[in-house]
Scaffold this motif. Structure first.
Motif, mmCIF file in Angstrom:
data_model
loop_
_atom_site.group_PDB
_atom_site.id
_atom_site.type_symbol
_atom_site.label_atom_id
_atom_site.label_comp_id
_atom_site.label_asym_id
_atom_site.label_seq_id
_atom_site.Cartn_x
_atom_site.Cartn_y
_atom_site.Cartn_z
ATOM 1 N N SER A 596 0.841 -1.196 0.000
ATOM 2 C CA SER A 596 0.000 0.000 0.000
ATOM 3 C C SER A 596 0.874 1.243 0.000
ATOM 4 N N ARG A 597 0.592 2.173 -0.903
ATOM 5 C CA ARG A 597 1.347 3.422 -0.964
ATOM 6 C C ARG A 597 0.818 4.430 0.049
ATOM 7 N N ARG A 598 -0.124 3.998 0.864
ATOM 8 C CA ARG A 598 -0.678 4.904 1.862
ATOM 9 C C ARG A 598 -0.205 4.551 3.260
ATOM 10 N N THR A 599 0.954 3.882 3.356
ATOM 11 C CA THR A 599 1.483 3.491 4.664
ATOM 12 C C THR A 599 1.783 4.730 5.487
ATOM 13 N N LYS A 600 1.316 4.724 6.747
ATOM 14 C CA LYS A 600 1.517 5.880 7.603
ATOM 15 C C LYS A 600 2.510 5.597 8.726
ATOM 16 N N THR A 601 2.834 4.311 8.946
ATOM 17 C CA THR A 601 3.709 3.937 10.050
ATOM 18 C C THR A 601 5.052 3.475 9.498
ATOM 19 N N ILE A 602 6.125 3.879 10.173
ATOM 20 C CA ILE A 602 7.474 3.523 9.765
ATOM 21 C C ILE A 602 8.028 2.514 10.756
ATOM 22 N N SER A 603 8.496 1.381 10.243
ATOM 23 C CA SER A 603 9.070 0.347 11.112
ATOM 24 C C SER A 603 10.580 0.533 11.181
ATOM 25 N N PRO A 604 11.206 0.280 12.337
ATOM 26 C CA PRO A 604 12.657 0.427 12.455
ATOM 27 C C PRO A 604 13.432 -0.485 11.514
ATOM 28 N N GLU A 605 12.880 -1.667 11.160
ATOM 29 C CA GLU A 605 13.595 -2.607 10.314
ATOM 30 C C GLU A 605 13.671 -2.136 8.859
ATOM 31 N N ASN A 606 12.708 -1.326 8.399
ATOM 32 C CA ASN A 606 12.666 -0.864 7.003
ATOM 33 C C ASN A 606 12.378 0.633 6.965
ATOM 34 N N ALA A 607 13.122 1.369 7.763
ATOM 35 C CA ALA A 607 12.798 2.779 8.006
ATOM 36 C C ALA A 607 12.958 3.641 6.763
ATOM 37 N N ILE A 608 14.094 3.537 6.073
ATOM 38 C CA ILE A 608 14.382 4.459 4.965
ATOM 39 C C ILE A 608 13.400 4.278 3.808
ATOM 40 N N PRO A 609 13.150 3.060 3.293
ATOM 41 C CA PRO A 609 12.176 2.944 2.190
ATOM 42 C C PRO A 609 10.774 3.398 2.573
ATOM 43 N N GLU A 610 10.336 3.058 3.782
ATOM 44 C CA GLU A 610 8.991 3.452 4.200
ATOM 45 C C GLU A 610 8.895 4.958 4.403
ATOM 46 N N PHE A 611 9.964 5.565 4.903
ATOM 47 C CA PHE A 611 9.976 7.025 5.080
ATOM 48 C C PHE A 611 9.849 7.724 3.726
ATOM 49 N N ARG A 612 10.599 7.260 2.751
ATOM 50 C CA ARG A 612 10.519 7.850 1.411
ATOM 51 C C ARG A 612 9.165 7.590 0.770
ATOM 52 N N GLN A 613 8.589 6.435 1.054
ATOM 53 C CA GLN A 613 7.289 6.099 0.486
ATOM 54 C C GLN A 613 6.202 7.033 0.999
ATOM 55 N N ILE A 614 6.242 7.330 2.281
ATOM 56 C CA ILE A 614 5.241 8.248 2.847
ATOM 57 C C ILE A 614 5.401 9.636 2.252
ATOM 58 N N LEU A 615 6.661 10.104 2.136
ATOM 59 C CA LEU A 615 6.883 11.446 1.579
ATOM 60 C C LEU A 615 6.463 11.522 0.118
ATOM 61 N N ALA A 616 6.598 10.426 -0.620
ATOM 62 C CA ALA A 616 6.230 10.444 -2.034
ATOM 63 C C ALA A 616 4.742 10.626 -2.235
ATOM 64 N N THR A 617 3.934 10.222 -1.268
ATOM 65 C CA THR A 617 2.477 10.326 -1.410
ATOM 66 C C THR A 617 1.867 11.363 -0.476
ATOM 67 N N ALA A 618 2.727 12.103 0.209
ATOM 68 C CA ALA A 618 2.199 13.089 1.160
ATOM 69 C C ALA A 618 1.502 14.215 0.415
ATOM 70 N N GLU A 619 0.357 14.619 0.916
ATOM 71 C CA GLU A 619 -0.425 15.678 0.286
ATOM 72 C C GLU A 619 -0.459 16.944 1.118
#
Length: 728
Positions: A596-619
């Motif tokens: 899901s490209r609407r992930t709102k939570t960042i996990s410590p194990e996969n922090a960098i990809p999830e952080f970038r993913q949230i910023l890419a879809t931030a409105e």
């Protein structure tokens, strides 16, 4: 001595010159003044006091000339608008206001030529001048041709060049003929052509051709300049009788052309009010310029030097320039050098031209030529020097060698190393030495690049087939493309035969000539827009369309063989949202992977990809701040849970990604708020004890501190503030 010129322009400003003819939307006067303004503005730009200009108005409403004042008949409605003299910007602006159509049409063009001839004779006397009269008219006013023979004889006697350019005059060579021409204009045109035919030095043409040729850049012909007059030596004549010494002269053969420099000006203050301030002083009134109704003046810079002095008012004291020493930066330290110390580093040189060695033709690489070319010849009227230099030139030619010489133009100047090439005069019957400056060792930068035809592996193996090397098909496709785009025979000569497409004498520097064109246009019409560049300047800026069509098959073949693909544009960061780059396949990778490209939570194990993913879809900014907060908590936890420095590198990498992403989204303030709190927590021991190594080795050394204004336009942090923040 500089060449002297005296040119008088005769401009017809009669009533008929205000009309438009032959489909033009500008009047005959405006059309004619294109040529006149271009010539006069060129003289102004040259800024030579020996190039003088005079202007006469024909068919003016009033009369102002010497012949009329002395009682001669036939000189009415002819006015001297400007006496012969140097032309400046101020006089150009004044002249522009006087050139306008009148309501009269009774002046005689032959009489105007006589007035101009008298002005030239009075001004030049019997001195050596290039004399020229340029008449611009549409020949609609009556011309008395009874004294044409006498006027032509006087022009020939005074050695005056006559140039007559008429509006819509017939010109068979140019290919123009005006239809429905009035009988009066035909008769006047014939009279003027008769006058030109009887002059030894005269030109008769139509204005359309003259205006068309204005777009052709003017090549500035330089007079020979003697750079050196002295001995060319081989050995030391003062010590050895066998040493060679030849009296030679050196001239510049080529000179680098540069665009005209800009001048700083200010709006001249009103003399009735307060004068200029102390920090900006104007130069003399001779440098004043009027442009578009505004008076400008040159700027004179004044520098003041201050030193810290606690006893002086304001804590600073002015010092004289003479009391200062030059300083040179060495790393971050300024090293002062006094004049006495500086004299030690200065090379004391004396004027000289000495051959220090020879190199064969085959061992010299032409690409190391530097600077402008000179020419060395024997001293004039010196037969001994001519014979000696001729012997040296032929000896160098026979042994196929260049001479290398040390050249000092005059005492105290820096030496140059010149390469002397012999020209024995076999082809052009002119014996001389051509010279080019050579670089010193400090001027040469040697770079080594991998070979283009093979790949060397780390084990020493040589590969001739590799993905980085062109294949046989690619080489053939490129060869066919190069052959198809050959320009050497694409042009056409006067006889319709193939010729070189871009000959060297038709290539012009667009920067220099475009700048000169713009300056001339702005000088004459300060408020009018500058016209587009002349077509001749852009002629060779793009390959010819017909050649591209001819080589279309080879181009497509090369693209297919080389597998050329368009690279998608790099996504640009936007405030609150970041566009993502879509894959060439057009597939939604996240959907295929079930993420899901609407992930709102960042996990410590996969922090960098999830952080970038949230910023890419931030409105909105709130989503970005929430993601930054989560990433910040992960960084703090990594530091707290780290055993010694095991997790410091991971925490620093998360911090770097967080910093870069927030900069691209123009939200450096979010990162600044976090890093300030992080510094306080680290230095106070809140994150599991002494963690100062994390601050100094990873954050400060890794340049992960505050975001300065140089890194982000929306940041207000200076470099000094960032440096102070990095300190404990």
């Amino acid at each position: 001595m500089a060449d002297k010129e005296a040119t008088v322009y005769i401009v017809d400003v009669g009533e008929s010159m205000a009309d438009c003819h032959n489909g033009r939307v500008e009047s005959d006067l405006d059309f004619s003044m294109r040529y006149v303004w271009d010539k006069i503005s060129t003289t102004v730009a040259a800024s030579r006091k020996t190039w003088t200009v005079g202007v006469i108005g024909m068919n003016t409403d009033d009369t102002n000339n010497q012949q009329e004042s002395e009682g001669y008949d036939g000189y009415h409605n002819i006015s001297v608008l400007q006496e012969i003299g140097p032309m400046s910007m101020t006089s150009l602006m004044e002249l522009r206001s006087m050139i306008k159509p009148s309501s009269s049409s009774g002046a005689d063009a032959i009489s105007a030529v006589v007035v101009a001839l008298t002005m030239i004779d009075v001004y030049t006397k019997k001195l050596k001048y290039s004399r020229r009269i340029i008449l611009v008219t549409n020949a609609e006013s009556e011309i008395d041709d009874d004294e044409i023979d006498e006027v032509a004889g006087k022009l020939n006697e005074s050695n005056v060049e006559l140039v007559i350019i008429g509006v819509d005059f017939d010109d068979a060579k140019y290919g123009f003929k005006e239809e429905d021409k009035s009988a009066k204009k035909k008769r006047n045109e014939s009279a003027l052509e008769k006058l030109v035919s009887q002059c030894n030095n005269a030109v008769f043409g139509t204005m359309a051709q003259a205006v068309e040729e204005l777009s052709i850049p003017r090549i500035k012909h330089m007079r020979p300049f003697k750079a050196y007059d002295g001995q060319l030596t081989l050995g030391d004549p003062s010590k050895y009788e066998s040493a060679l010494s030849i009296h030679v002269e050196r001239y510049f053969k080529t000179k680098r052309a540069v665009a005209p420099p800009a001048t700083t000006v200010v709006i001249k203050p009103d003399h009735g009010g307060a004068g200029p301030s102390q920090s900006t002083q104007t130069v003399d009134d001779d440098d004043d310029v009027h442009m578009g109704g505004t008076e400008f003046s040159g700027v004179k810079h004044i520098r003041s030097y201050k030193v810290n002095d606690p006893d002086a008012p304001g804590g600073k004291r002015d010092v004289d320039f003479d009391g200062l020493a030059k300083g040179y930066q060495y790393g971050r330290t300024v090293v002062p050098i006094s004049e006495s110390d500086f004299s030690v580093t200065k090379l004391e040189t004396t004027k000289g031209f000495t051959i220090i060695g020879f190199v064969p033709f085959s061992s010299y690489e032409p690409f190391i030529n530097m600077g402008e070319t000179g020419i060395v010849v024997a001293q004039r009227q010196n037969e001994e020097a001519e014979l000696s230099l001729s012997a040296l030139i032929h000896a160098l030619h026979e042994v196929e060698s260049y001479a290398v010489a040390r050249y000092v133009q005059k005492d105290g100047t820096q030496p140059q190393i010149l390469l002397l090439k012999p020209n024995p005069g076999i082809e052009d019957s002119f014996e001389c030495l051509y010279d080019v400056p050579l670089p010193f060792a400090e001027d040469v930068r040697s770079y080594q690049f991998p070979p283009l035809d093979k790949v060397l592996t780390v084990t020493g193996n040589v590969l001739t087939e590799h993905r980085l090397l062109p294949s046989v098909d690619l080489k053939e496709a490129m060869s066919d493309y190069v052959d198809a785009m050959d320009l050497s025979g694409f042009g056409v000569d006067d006889y319709g035969k193939p010729a070189e497409y871009a000959p060297i004498d038709e290539l012009y520097n667009p920067v220099i000539h475009r700048m000169n064109q713009a300056i001339r246009a702005r000088a004459v019409q300060p408020d009018a827009p500058v016209e587009l560049p002349a077509e001749i300047l852009l002629r060779f800026s793009q390959p010819p369309e017909s050649l591209l069509k001819k080589a279309k098959r080879e181009i497509h073949s090369l693209i297919g063989t080389a597998e050329v693909k368009k690279v998608p544009a790099k996504a640009q960061g936007k405030r609150g949202r970041k566009d993502t780059t879509k894959p060439l396949s057009g597939l939604d990778i996240d959907s295929l992977l079930g993420q899901s490209r609407r992930t709102k939570t960042i996990s410590p194990e996969n922090a960098i990809p999830e952080f970038r993913q949230i910023l890419a879809t931030a409105e909105d900014d709130a989503t970005v701040e929430s993601a930054a907060k989560q990433m910040g908590e992960i960084v703090r936890k990594l530091i707290t849970d780290s055993f010694a420095d095991l997790k410091y590198a991971q925490a620093a990498e998360n911090l770097r990604v967080m910093r870069n992403e927030l900069i691209s989204l123009e939200l450096p303030a979010v990162y600044e708020k976090f890093v300030r709190a992080l510094k306080k927590s680290i230095l106070t021991g809140e994150l599991g004890g002494d963690r100062r190594e994390m601050w100094f080795r990873h954050i400060v050394a890794g340049k992960l501190g505050l975001v300065t204004a140089e890194e982000s336009e929306v940041s207000t942090v200076t470099v000094e503030e960032a440096a102070a923040f990095a300190r404990p």
